[in-house]
Enzyme design. Structure first.
Site, PDB file in Angstrom:
ATOM      1  N   LYS A 203      60.689  50.429  64.413  1.00 17.37           N
ATOM      2  CA  LYS A 203      60.368  51.818  63.996  1.00 17.37           C
ATOM      3  C   LYS A 203      60.378  51.975  62.644  1.00 17.37           C
ATOM      4  O   LYS A 203      59.445  52.318  61.923  1.00 17.37           O
ATOM      5  CB  LYS A 203      61.135  52.959  64.970  1.00 17.37           C
ATOM      6  CG  LYS A 203      60.755  52.822  66.187  1.00 17.37           C
ATOM      7  CD  LYS A 203      61.844  54.105  67.050  1.00 17.37           C
ATOM      8  CE  LYS A 203      61.570  54.097  68.476  1.00 17.37           C
ATOM      9  NZ  LYS A 203      62.625  54.379  69.313  1.00 17.37           N
TER      10      LYS A 203
ATOM     11  N   ASP B 128      59.802  61.685  71.010  1.00 16.91           N
ATOM     12  CA  ASP B 128      59.896  60.769  72.365  1.00 16.91           C
ATOM     13  C   ASP B 128      59.064  61.289  73.367  1.00 16.91           C
ATOM     14  O   ASP B 128      58.956  60.706  74.363  1.00 16.91           O
ATOM     15  CB  ASP B 128      61.433  60.581  72.508  1.00 16.91           C
ATOM     16  CG  ASP B 128      61.964  59.246  72.139  1.00 16.91           C
ATOM     17  OD1 ASP B 128      60.994  58.289  72.186  1.00 16.91           O
ATOM     18  OD2 ASP B 128      62.953  59.273  71.865  1.00 16.91           O
TER      19      ASP B 128
ATOM     20  N   GLN C 109      68.315  57.521  69.975  1.00 13.77           N
ATOM     21  CA  GLN C 109      67.931  56.232  70.500  1.00 13.77           C
ATOM     22  C   GLN C 109      68.622  56.014  71.869  1.00 13.77           C
ATOM     23  O   GLN C 109      69.777  56.164  71.878  1.00 13.77           O
ATOM     24  CB  GLN C 109      68.183  55.172  69.627  1.00 13.77           C
ATOM     25  CG  GLN C 109      67.750  53.712  69.949  1.00 13.77           C
ATOM     26  CD  GLN C 109      66.311  53.508  70.001  1.00 13.77           C
ATOM     27  OE1 GLN C 109      65.421  54.316  69.443  1.00 13.77           O
ATOM     28  NE2 GLN C 109      65.867  52.699  70.809  1.00 13.77           N
TER      29      GLN C 109
HETATM   30  N1  GUN Z   1      65.365  53.075  74.210  1.00 10.64           N
HETATM   31  C1  GUN Z   1      64.420  51.970  74.630  1.00 10.64           C
HETATM   32  N2  GUN Z   1      63.257  52.686  74.709  1.00 10.64           N
HETATM   33  C2  GUN Z   1      63.290  53.943  74.172  1.00 10.64           C
HETATM   34  C3  GUN Z   1      62.352  54.798  73.673  1.00 10.64           C
HETATM   35  O1  GUN Z   1      61.117  54.881  73.847  1.00 10.64           O
HETATM   36  N3  GUN Z   1      62.923  56.114  72.931  1.00 10.64           N
HETATM   37  C4  GUN Z   1      64.256  56.065  72.755  1.00 10.64           C
HETATM   38  N4  GUN Z   1      64.790  57.289  72.221  1.00 10.64           N
HETATM   39  N5  GUN Z   1      65.256  55.220  73.262  1.00 10.64           N
HETATM   40  C5  GUN Z   1      64.763  54.041  73.976  1.00 10.64           C
END
Ligand code: GUN
Length: 281
Positions: free
Chosen positions: A48, A117, A92
């Site tokens: 990211k 998200d 996350q």
């Molecule tokens: N962990 C794995 N995929 C994701 C996601 O799309 N968002 C978040 N916040 N954590 C994750």
């Protein structure tokens, strides 16, 4: 003929080209909160951050100690909610085990307008209304829809079979496919005769996290296969839910792992951050 490869990297690049001028104009800021150094999460966050850097979007990584309390995490979320300079907040996942039970409370604490998200009840609820209300849709389902659109795979009238019913992927994806006139079947761990269901799929999407559980005998010729599963095997490689080598000979199109859905999830978080900023001003 082997299947067409649906590469998320290419589709994500095209989305970034569209977003770049908006990022320049709006200057949104994404904040990612990580609690503890879970190795896979660290890799996802690096993806990211790298994508943000590449397209000129501000991104801050807030690292909290593994043993942080619920109250500490809540305080950070509330501080970011109140900060007008912060556009989007990502907590996350997974959280450390001692915080896992509090996840619904943490998600509820994120202001829906900063929930890039798309995990809060508000944003999930809106996708139930119609396609027009998918303002901050959950990132992975939105990425899958964008990937299908990029490769001109239409959903209208198709039978989409989704394996996996998580709140993050399977359930919201089913609604988003329904919003686009697909007929949808959702399968899960208690589904009986899974083969009989998957054999009907025009588009088969697996989001389970069980390496190679989707085999070539489970699908008809010409199916489009989307593999959301991503598991790190003992030898350190990443493995999807789909038995890729066998399935690619049968499917008309298939996503690779890695490089399929993963880059599209990242692109969706970035798109949501831009959209959040547009709606905040
Ligand atoms: N962990 C794995 N995929 C994701 C996601 O799309 N968002 C978040 N916040 N954590 C994750």
């Amino acid at each position: 003929m082997p299947a067409e490869l649906l590469t998320g990297k290419e589709a994500a690049e095209s989305l970034y080209e569209e977003l770049k001028p908006l990022i320049k104009k709006l200057d949104p800021k994404l904040v990612i909160i990580q609690v503890g150094e879970e190795a896979t999460s660290t890799v996802y966050i690096e993806h990211k951050k790298k994508a943000c850097e590449q397209i000129g979007m501000r991104c801050e990584h807030v690292m909290l100690d593994f043993h942080s309390t619920f109250e500490t995490l809540l305080e950070v979320v509330e501080r970011l909610n109140a900060d007008d300079d912060v556009t989007g907040i990502v907590v996350q996942l997974p959280l450390p085990p001692h915080l896992a039970a509090a996840l619904p409370l943490i998600q509820r604490a994120i202001h829906p307008k900063k929930d890039v998200d798309g995990f809060t009840a508000y944003n999930l609820g809106k996708i139930f209304l119609s396609k027009d209300f998918e303002h901050l849709p959950p990132a992975t389902p939105a990425g899958i829809i964008a990937l299908l659109e990029y490769y001109h795979v239409s959903l209208a009238g198709k039978h989409v079979v989704i394996v996996g019913r998580s709140n993050l992927v399977g359930k919201p994806l089913a609604i988003m496919c329904l919003n686009r006139d697909a007929t949808v079947t959702v399968c899960h761990s208690k589904t009986t005769d899974l083969h009989q269901k998957t054999l009907q799929a025009d588009i088969l999407i697996s989001a389970v996290g069980s390496p190679k559980m989707i085999t070539a005998d489970m699908m008809k010729k010409g199916v489009v296969v989307i593999d959301v599963g991503i598991t790190r095997t003992d030898n350190g490689t990443l493995q999807g839910d789909v038995d890729f080598d066998a399935v690619k000979e049968l499917a008309s199109a298939i996503t690779p792992v890695p490089g399929g859905v993963g880059p599209m999830t990242v692109a969706s978080v970035i798109k949501n951050t831009v959209r959040a900023k547009e709606r905040q001003i």
